[in-house]
Enzyme design. Structure first.
Site, PDB file in Angstrom:
ATOM      1  N   ASP A 161      -0.425 -82.981 -19.696  1.00 54.27           N
ATOM      2  CA  ASP A 161      -0.403 -81.704 -20.401  1.00 54.27           C
ATOM      3  C   ASP A 161       0.246 -80.595 -19.582  1.00 54.27           C
ATOM      4  O   ASP A 161       0.520 -80.770 -18.387  1.00 54.27           O
ATOM      5  CB  ASP A 161      -1.830 -81.304 -20.806  1.00 54.27           C
ATOM      6  N   GLU A 166      -9.030 -80.720 -27.295  1.00 53.34           N
ATOM      7  CA  GLU A 166     -10.287 -79.993 -27.418  1.00 53.34           C
ATOM      8  C   GLU A 166     -11.134 -80.565 -28.564  1.00 53.34           C
ATOM      9  O   GLU A 166     -10.607 -81.247 -29.444  1.00 53.34           O
ATOM     10  CB  GLU A 166      -9.984 -78.516 -27.703  1.00 53.34           C
ATOM     11  N   HIS A 196     -13.223 -82.417 -23.261  1.00 53.89           N
ATOM     12  CA  HIS A 196     -11.787 -82.587 -23.517  1.00 53.89           C
ATOM     13  C   HIS A 196     -11.152 -83.509 -22.483  1.00 53.89           C
ATOM     14  O   HIS A 196     -11.565 -83.555 -21.327  1.00 53.89           O
ATOM     15  CB  HIS A 196     -11.049 -81.245 -23.626  1.00 53.89           C
ATOM     16  N   ASP A 238     -16.470 -79.494 -22.045  1.00 56.25           N
ATOM     17  CA  ASP A 238     -16.688 -79.691 -23.482  1.00 56.25           C
ATOM     18  C   ASP A 238     -16.222 -81.077 -23.937  1.00 56.25           C
ATOM     19  O   ASP A 238     -16.139 -81.355 -25.123  1.00 56.25           O
ATOM     20  CB  ASP A 238     -15.975 -78.593 -24.285  1.00 56.25           C
TER      21      ASP A 238
HETATM   22  C1  GLP Z   1      -8.032 -79.106 -17.378  1.00 54.60           C
HETATM   23  C2  GLP Z   1      -7.076 -80.272 -17.594  1.00 54.60           C
HETATM   24  C3  GLP Z   1      -7.825 -81.576 -17.783  1.00 54.60           C
HETATM   25  C4  GLP Z   1      -8.905 -81.722 -16.732  1.00 54.60           C
HETATM   26  C5  GLP Z   1      -9.896 -80.603 -16.882  1.00 54.60           C
HETATM   27  C6  GLP Z   1     -11.083 -80.704 -15.937  1.00 54.60           C
HETATM   28  O1  GLP Z   1      -8.464 -78.493 -18.560  1.00 54.60           O
HETATM   29  N1  GLP Z   1      -6.220 -80.076 -18.710  1.00 54.60           N
HETATM   30  O2  GLP Z   1      -6.899 -82.652 -17.721  1.00 54.60           O
HETATM   31  O3  GLP Z   1      -9.547 -82.956 -16.868  1.00 54.60           O
HETATM   32  O4  GLP Z   1      -9.183 -79.398 -16.614  1.00 54.60           O
HETATM   33  O5  GLP Z   1     -10.782 -80.111 -14.716  1.00 54.60           O
HETATM   34  P1  GLP Z   1     -11.636 -80.263 -13.404  1.00 54.60           P
HETATM   35  O6  GLP Z   1     -11.305 -81.598 -12.865  1.00 54.60           O
HETATM   36  O7  GLP Z   1     -11.144 -79.153 -12.530  1.00 54.60           O
HETATM   37  O8  GLP Z   1     -13.056 -80.110 -13.795  1.00 54.60           O
END
Ligand code: GLP
Length: 223
Positions: A67, A143, A138, A136
């Site tokens: 992404d 989402e 995702h 959440d």
């Molecule tokens: C972002 C990314 C996700 C990732 C998420 C969790 O929103 N788009 O791919 O998994 O963050 O991040 P973290 O690993 O910092 O909790």
């Protein structure tokens, strides 16, 4: 599906890096699906060390990222392209021309999504997809919704995601409100998926995603 529970972030990072290194060893011309966020940083550090020690070779690897924020180009230090360059690509012998991140600055994001999916298909699909998970549920930037979206597409970020990701920006106002993300199709078509979750804050969503019903309101439950 296999659950691997470890005690520390270091162990998590080592285990994830071992699985990715094994993928590269068994198939040097593999396609790795890569993720951003804080969770994979330790994994990437271990892969960088392995590469420096001559244990793994990235020269034949292709990567596709999940992404990107809409409106941030690769020179912006909050873009996911910048994150990937600084946390992995700049430090290993991967050919940067074979590293792909969706273009969040494309004039036509729908066409960008279609082209991204076609490229993944032409590459023969993803051999191993690395995922984190949002609070959440995702994955990528898929989402909670009323249905699972298949193709790479533009998404409106949830308030909770904007809040969670604000820690990387100067202020919450600076967090982009939209992103482009690989959809469930390419993720689910990956030959293997490796999801990593770190810390007590992720416990509830992991339980919901993997021990509750399959529900698009909990995107990771599709796994
Ligand atoms: C972002 C990314 C996700 C990732 C998420 C969790 O929103 N788009 O791919 O998994 O963050 O991040 P973290 O690993 O910092 O909790």
């Amino acid at each position: 599906m296999k659950y691997i529970v470890v005690n520390t972030y270091e162990e998590l990072s080592n285990k994830a890096a071992d699985l990715i290194a094994a993928q590269i060893l068994v198939k040097p011309h593999c396609v790795l699906g890569l993720a951003t966020g804080s969770s994979p940083v330790g994994t990437y550090k271990r892969l960088i060390a392995d590469n420096a020690a001559g244990k793994i070779d990235f020269s034949t690897v292709t990567s596709v990222n999940l992404d990107e924020y809409v409106g941030l180009d690769g020179s912006n230090d909050q873009s996911y392209r910048y994150f990937m360059n600084t946390n992995l690509f700049d430090h290993v012998n991967i050919d940067k021309a074979k590293t792909f991140v969706p273009n969040g600055c494309a004039a036509d994001l729908k066409a960008e999504g279609e082209a991204y999916d076609a490229m993944i298909r032409d590459l023969g699909g993803i051999d191993l997809q690395l995922l984190g998970i949002g609070l959440d549920g995702h994955i990528g930037f898929n989402e909670p919704d009323y249905y699972f979206t298949g193709p790479t597409h533009e998404v409106k970020l949830d308030e909770s995601t904007i809040r969670a990701n604000a820690r990387f920006f100067q202020s919450e106002d600076e967090v982009p409100k939209t992103a482009i993300t690989m959809g469930m199709q390419s993720i689910m078509q990956a030959k293997k998926v490796l999801l990593i979750a770190n810390g007590a804050a992720k416990k509830a969503i992991i339980e919901k995603a993997f021990f509750g019903p399959i529900d698009p309101q909990v995107p990771a439950s599709i796994l």
